[in-house]
Scaffold this active site. Structure first.
Site, mmCIF file in Angstrom:
data_model
loop_
_atom_site.group_PDB
_atom_site.id
_atom_site.type_symbol
_atom_site.label_atom_id
_atom_site.label_comp_id
_atom_site.label_asym_id
_atom_site.label_seq_id
_atom_site.Cartn_x
_atom_site.Cartn_y
_atom_site.Cartn_z
ATOM 1 C CG ASN A 110 12.140 -4.807 -44.049
ATOM 2 O OD1 ASN A 110 11.440 -5.636 -43.477
ATOM 3 N ND2 ASN A 110 12.144 -4.676 -45.363
ATOM 4 C CG HIS B 91 17.796 -6.224 -47.570
ATOM 5 N ND1 HIS B 91 16.925 -7.278 -47.469
ATOM 6 C CD2 HIS B 91 18.980 -6.676 -47.110
ATOM 7 C CE1 HIS B 91 17.548 -8.311 -46.956
ATOM 8 N NE2 HIS B 91 18.801 -7.971 -46.723
ATOM 9 C CE1 TYR C 297 17.295 -15.012 -44.394
ATOM 10 C CE2 TYR C 297 15.133 -14.182 -43.781
ATOM 11 C CZ TYR C 297 16.496 -14.201 -43.607
ATOM 12 O OH TYR C 297 17.068 -13.422 -42.636
ATOM 13 C CB SER D 188 14.197 -12.782 -40.505
ATOM 14 O OG SER D 188 13.439 -12.089 -41.460
ATOM 15 C CB SER D 189 10.019 -9.354 -39.637
ATOM 16 O OG SER D 189 10.556 -8.885 -40.845
ATOM 17 C CB CYS D 190 11.176 -13.461 -43.500
ATOM 18 S SG CYS D 190 11.766 -12.059 -44.424
ATOM 19 C CE LYS E 126 17.942 -16.128 -39.893
ATOM 20 N NZ LYS E 126 19.384 -16.006 -39.552
HETATM 21 P P1 GDP Z 1 13.736 -6.685 -49.125
HETATM 22 O O1 GDP Z 1 13.940 -6.740 -50.608
HETATM 23 O O2 GDP Z 1 14.532 -7.706 -48.382
HETATM 24 O O3 GDP Z 1 13.881 -5.312 -48.566
HETATM 25 O O4 GDP Z 1 12.302 -7.299 -48.955
HETATM 26 P P2 GDP Z 1 10.842 -7.025 -48.549
HETATM 27 O O5 GDP Z 1 10.143 -8.333 -48.637
HETATM 28 O O6 GDP Z 1 10.696 -6.295 -47.286
HETATM 29 O O7 GDP Z 1 10.270 -6.158 -49.752
HETATM 30 C C1 GDP Z 1 10.679 -4.949 -50.175
HETATM 31 C C2 GDP Z 1 9.515 -4.198 -50.805
HETATM 32 O O8 GDP Z 1 10.058 -3.065 -51.499
HETATM 33 C C3 GDP Z 1 8.738 -4.995 -51.824
HETATM 34 O O9 GDP Z 1 7.386 -4.558 -51.825
HETATM 35 C C4 GDP Z 1 9.416 -4.592 -53.140
HETATM 36 O O10 GDP Z 1 8.582 -4.759 -54.279
HETATM 37 C C5 GDP Z 1 9.672 -3.118 -52.871
HETATM 38 N N1 GDP Z 1 10.731 -2.538 -53.711
HETATM 39 C C6 GDP Z 1 10.588 -1.485 -54.555
HETATM 40 N N2 GDP Z 1 11.714 -1.240 -55.217
HETATM 41 C C7 GDP Z 1 12.634 -2.131 -54.753
HETATM 42 C C8 GDP Z 1 14.008 -2.358 -55.059
HETATM 43 O O11 GDP Z 1 14.628 -1.703 -55.889
HETATM 44 N N3 GDP Z 1 14.638 -3.359 -54.378
HETATM 45 C C9 GDP Z 1 13.994 -4.109 -53.430
HETATM 46 N N4 GDP Z 1 14.674 -5.062 -52.785
HETATM 47 N N5 GDP Z 1 12.681 -3.950 -53.138
HETATM 48 C C10 GDP Z 1 12.010 -2.969 -53.790
#
Ligand code: GDP
Length: 305
Positions: free
Chosen positions: A164, A177, A135, A106-108, A139
């Site tokens: 993502n 996500h 996580y 993952s890119s994480c 990973k």
């Molecule tokens: P993901 O939740 O696995 O897609 O994680 P990421 O670390 O890539 O973060 C997602 C980004 O989208 C963060 O900046 C969140 O604050 C933002 N975001 C805004 N609204 C939402 C939502 O409803 N759900 C999620 N998962 N992220 C959100």
């Protein structure tokens, strides 16, 4: 005939791999392993499974996955389950003579404050993003073990690092996500004539999105063409802000309400953009544009309702 195991074949990435491999001309037998058939956190069960099926090729697509909120709430499960899955599947692949293994990372795994775009050499050059540290550590175990087996035993095990992802079999719940969550929130707001949609964080973080079918295609290309201890970034090479993503979805569903930013929720990393030079060198490029992918996600959500 080669036997190809897709560990986690009912998940979003695993089921995309099944679709992709079914369209392959080569004579392959696909073997799936979902958590119902074998508990990948249980070494004895994993060992028995490998002894029975003896696959030639393995994709490790099984993982505990979820959105930013779920990662913060359940670090024990995210770290523990992912570490065990990586350890067991890679150790048993080595033991039962798997010819090639693709571990899906993952890119994480990149540092929280990584230089952008992120090249594969930048892994482990700084601390992980706290919101997904469990996580990432889980990973990392699989990624490093694959690398060590290559060095110590010459095993042809590789790791791919997708950005993502979104697509069929996505998680539409609150713990999902960002792509599926925003499609759900905006479609619901449109349907219920709500004047506003709440987004988490500031909306400023930048993310790179890839349709899971493109990811599966890149994983198959990696299986065929990539044999290196260095992991391989899998992405579109383009990013946008979360706010811009929300605007694109709103335009696609003709939603005219406004967005409210709940800044008490975390942003996570400020930017996650892959350098995809290595992948491009293999002759691969994505097929599904973000605008097409968004329309598809809206369609899936409507068919669920
Ligand atoms: P993901 O939740 O696995 O897609 O994680 P990421 O670390 O890539 O973060 C997602 C980004 O989208 C963060 O900046 C969140 O604050 C933002 N975001 C805004 N609204 C939402 C939502 O409803 N759900 C999620 N998962 N992220 C959100």
């Amino acid at each position: 005939m080669k036997r190809v195991a897709i560990l986690g074949h009912t998940g979003m990435v695993g089921s995309a791999l099944v679709r992709r491999l079914q369209s392959e001309d080569a004579d392959v037998e696909l073997i799936g392993a979902s958590s119902k058939e074998v508990d990948l956190c249980n070494l004895e069960q994993v060992s028995t499974w490998f002894k029975k099926f003896k696959p030639h090729y393995v994709f490790v697509a099984a993982a505990r996955v979820g959105g930013i909120a779920d990662n913060i709430e359940y670090p024990v499960e995210y770290m523990g389950e992912n570490a065990l899955i990586g350890l067991h599947t890679i150790m048993c692949s080595a033991q039962y003579g798997v010819e090639k293994l693709v571990y899906i990372g993952s890119s994480c795994l990149y540092p929280a404050h990584c230089i952008q775009p992120m090249t594969e050499e930048m892994i482990l050059t700084g601390p992980f993003e706290p919101t997904n540290e469990g996580y990432a550590i889980g990973k990392l175990v699989g990624m490093k073990l694959a690398e060590y087996y290559r060095k110590e035993y010459n095993s042809n095990f590789i790791t791919v690092l997708p950005c993502n992802l979104y697509g069929p079999n996505d998680d539409w719940s609150e713990s999902g996500h960002v792509m599926a969550s925003l499609v759900r929130k905006i479609c619901d707001a449109k349907k219920n004539n709500l004047g506003e949609v709440v987004l988490w964080g500031t909306g400023n973080p930048r993310r790179e999105f890839l349709h899971v079918d493109d990811c599966a295609d890149a994983c198959v290309v990696a299986l065929k063409k990539y044999s290196d201890g260095m992991p391989l970034n899998v992405g579109s090479g383009e990013d946008l802000t979360i706010h811009e993503l929300a605007i694109s979805i709103a335009q696609a569903v003709k939603y005219e309400g406004k967005f409210i930013f709940n800044k008490s929720k975390p942003d996570g990393m400020q930017q996650k953009l892959m350098d995809v030079t290595r992948l491009t060198r293999l002759g691969w490029e994505p097929n599904i544009s973000l605008s097409k992918g968004i329309k598809e996600m809206i369609h899936y959500y409507h068919t669920l309702a």
